[in-house]
Design a protein around this motif. Structure first.
Motif, PDB file in Angstrom:
ATOM      1  N   ALA A 182      -1.223   8.624   2.843  1.00 57.84           N
ATOM      2  CA  ALA A 182      -2.309   7.731   3.202  1.00 57.84           C
ATOM      3  C   ALA A 182      -2.970   8.266   4.469  1.00 57.84           C
ATOM      4  CB  ALA A 182      -1.778   6.326   3.448  1.00 57.84           C
ATOM      5  N   GLY A 183      -4.263   8.037   4.577  1.00 54.50           N
ATOM      6  CA  GLY A 183      -4.985   8.546   5.727  1.00 54.50           C
ATOM      7  C   GLY A 183      -4.428   8.068   7.056  1.00 54.50           C
ATOM      8  N   ALA A 184      -3.957   6.821   7.067  1.00 52.58           N
ATOM      9  CA  ALA A 184      -3.494   6.231   8.320  1.00 52.58           C
ATOM     10  C   ALA A 184      -2.222   6.874   8.861  1.00 52.58           C
ATOM     11  CB  ALA A 184      -3.262   4.738   8.125  1.00 52.58           C
ATOM     12  N   VAL A 185      -1.485   7.587   8.003  1.00 57.10           N
ATOM     13  CA  VAL A 185      -0.210   8.170   8.444  1.00 57.10           C
ATOM     14  C   VAL A 185      -0.233   9.692   8.437  1.00 57.10           C
ATOM     15  CG1 VAL A 185       0.971   6.140   7.516  1.00 57.10           C
ATOM     16  CG2 VAL A 185       0.931   8.258   6.179  1.00 57.10           C
ATOM     17  N   LYS A 186      -1.285  10.267   7.915  1.00 56.23           N
ATOM     18  CA  LYS A 186      -1.350  11.732   7.815  1.00 56.23           C
ATOM     19  C   LYS A 186      -1.235  12.353   9.197  1.00 56.23           C
ATOM     20  CE  LYS A 186      -3.957  12.944   4.523  1.00 56.23           C
ATOM     21  NZ  LYS A 186      -5.115  13.235   3.650  1.00 56.23           N
ATOM     22  N   GLY A 187      -0.373  13.339   9.309  1.00 56.01           N
ATOM     23  CA  GLY A 187      -0.152  13.998  10.584  1.00 56.01           C
ATOM     24  C   GLY A 187       0.934  13.366  11.428  1.00 56.01           C
ATOM     25  N   LEU A 191      11.571   9.524   4.734  1.00 55.42           N
ATOM     26  CA  LEU A 191      10.272   9.423   5.384  1.00 55.42           C
ATOM     27  C   LEU A 191      10.489   9.520   6.887  1.00 55.42           C
ATOM     28  CD1 LEU A 191       7.216   8.920   4.838  1.00 55.42           C
ATOM     29  CD2 LEU A 191       7.664   6.510   5.367  1.00 55.42           C
ATOM     30  N   GLN A 192      10.093  10.629   7.477  1.00 55.68           N
ATOM     31  CA  GLN A 192      10.148  10.802   8.918  1.00 55.68           C
ATOM     32  C   GLN A 192       8.864  10.244   9.505  1.00 55.68           C
ATOM     33  OE1 GLN A 192      12.603  11.946  10.963  1.00 55.68           O
ATOM     34  NE2 GLN A 192      11.258  11.407  12.675  1.00 55.68           N
ATOM     35  N   MET A 193       9.004   9.274  10.399  1.00 56.84           N
ATOM     36  CA  MET A 193       7.849   8.600  10.958  1.00 56.84           C
ATOM     37  C   MET A 193       7.815   8.839  12.469  1.00 56.84           C
ATOM     38  SD  MET A 193       7.960   5.009   8.836  1.00 56.84           S
ATOM     39  CE  MET A 193       9.428   4.425   9.671  1.00 56.84           C
ATOM     40  N   ASP A 194       6.803   9.520  12.923  1.00 56.30           N
ATOM     41  CA  ASP A 194       6.634   9.812  14.348  1.00 56.30           C
ATOM     42  C   ASP A 194       5.366   9.145  14.873  1.00 56.30           C
ATOM     43  OD1 ASP A 194       7.751  13.156  13.630  1.00 56.30           O
ATOM     44  OD2 ASP A 194       8.930  11.473  14.389  1.00 56.30           O
ATOM     45  N   SER A 195       5.272   9.064  16.182  1.00 52.00           N
ATOM     46  CA  SER A 195       4.104   8.476  16.838  1.00 52.00           C
ATOM     47  C   SER A 195       3.775   7.112  16.240  1.00 52.00           C
ATOM     48  CB  SER A 195       2.894   9.411  16.723  1.00 52.00           C
ATOM     49  OG  SER A 195       3.164  10.662  17.307  1.00 52.00           O
ATOM     50  N   GLU A 238       0.825  -1.198   0.000  1.00 50.29           N
ATOM     51  CA  GLU A 238       0.000   0.000   0.000  1.00 50.29           C
ATOM     52  C   GLU A 238       0.865   1.256   0.000  1.00 50.29           C
ATOM     53  OE1 GLU A 238      -2.395   0.135   3.558  1.00 50.29           O
ATOM     54  OE2 GLU A 238      -0.659   0.334   4.878  1.00 50.29           O
ATOM     55  N   LEU A 239       0.331   2.298  -0.600  1.00 46.61           N
ATOM     56  CA  LEU A 239       1.017   3.578  -0.627  1.00 46.61           C
ATOM     57  C   LEU A 239       1.015   4.202   0.761  1.00 46.61           C
ATOM     58  CD1 LEU A 239       2.284   5.976  -2.232  1.00 46.61           C
ATOM     59  CD2 LEU A 239      -0.043   6.853  -2.463  1.00 46.61           C
ATOM     60  N   VAL A 240       2.171   4.667   1.195  1.00 51.94           N
ATOM     61  CA  VAL A 240       2.290   5.389   2.456  1.00 51.94           C
ATOM     62  C   VAL A 240       2.308   6.891   2.185  1.00 51.94           C
ATOM     63  CG1 VAL A 240       3.729   5.822   4.486  1.00 51.94           C
ATOM     64  CG2 VAL A 240       3.540   3.497   3.544  1.00 51.94           C
ATOM     65  N   ALA A 241       3.205   7.298   1.312  1.00 52.54           N
ATOM     66  CA  ALA A 241       3.329   8.719   0.985  1.00 52.54           C
ATOM     67  C   ALA A 241       4.063   8.862  -0.336  1.00 52.54           C
ATOM     68  CB  ALA A 241       4.077   9.481   2.085  1.00 52.54           C
TER      69      ALA A 241
END
Length: 120
Positions: free
Chosen positions: A60-65, A80-84, A46-49
């Motif tokens: 993707a909605g699940a990672v937005k924000g 890709l910076q991934m937080d929370s 699936e596409l993340v960003a």
């Protein structure tokens, strides 16, 4: 020849952060859109960003924000910076490049993937 190489995956606890990086090790200097995808066990890719050459981005909605994608056209890199992070983010993450037609001949290229594991 274009070759995408990812780095930065690993294991982290829920709430933590990771930064993924992808570089065109072939130094082709091709114009391209770049993106991150992920595939969890038993699920489809699936596409993340996505970060396009024109500077626009899609999440993707699940990672937005929580995730931020950045693309350096001059260096042909995408981060890709991934937080929370949460356990649902656990997956193999893949870098993708869509090369524009023209001098570089176009085409779709994938990296080999980097594993991200988030524990609760």
């Amino acid at each position: 020849r274009m070759q995408l190489v990812e780095s930065g995956g690993g294991s982290v606890q829920a709430g933590g952060s990771l930064r993924l990086s992808c570089i065109d090790s072939g130094n082709t200097n091709c114009a391209m859109d770049m993106a991150w995808y992920r595939q969890a066990p038993g699920k489809g890719r699936e596409l993340v960003a996505e970060a396009r050459y024109d500077g626009t981005t899609t999440y993707a909605g699940a990672v937005k924000g929580r995730f931020i994608i950045s693309h350096d056209n001059a260096k042909s890199t995408v981060d890709l910076q991934m937080d929370s992070l949460n356990p649902e983010d656990t997956a193999m993450y893949y870098c993708k490049a869509e090369v524009f037609p023209g001098p570089c001949g176009g085409g779709t290229y994938w990296g080999q993937g980097t594993q991200v594991t988030v524990s609760s």
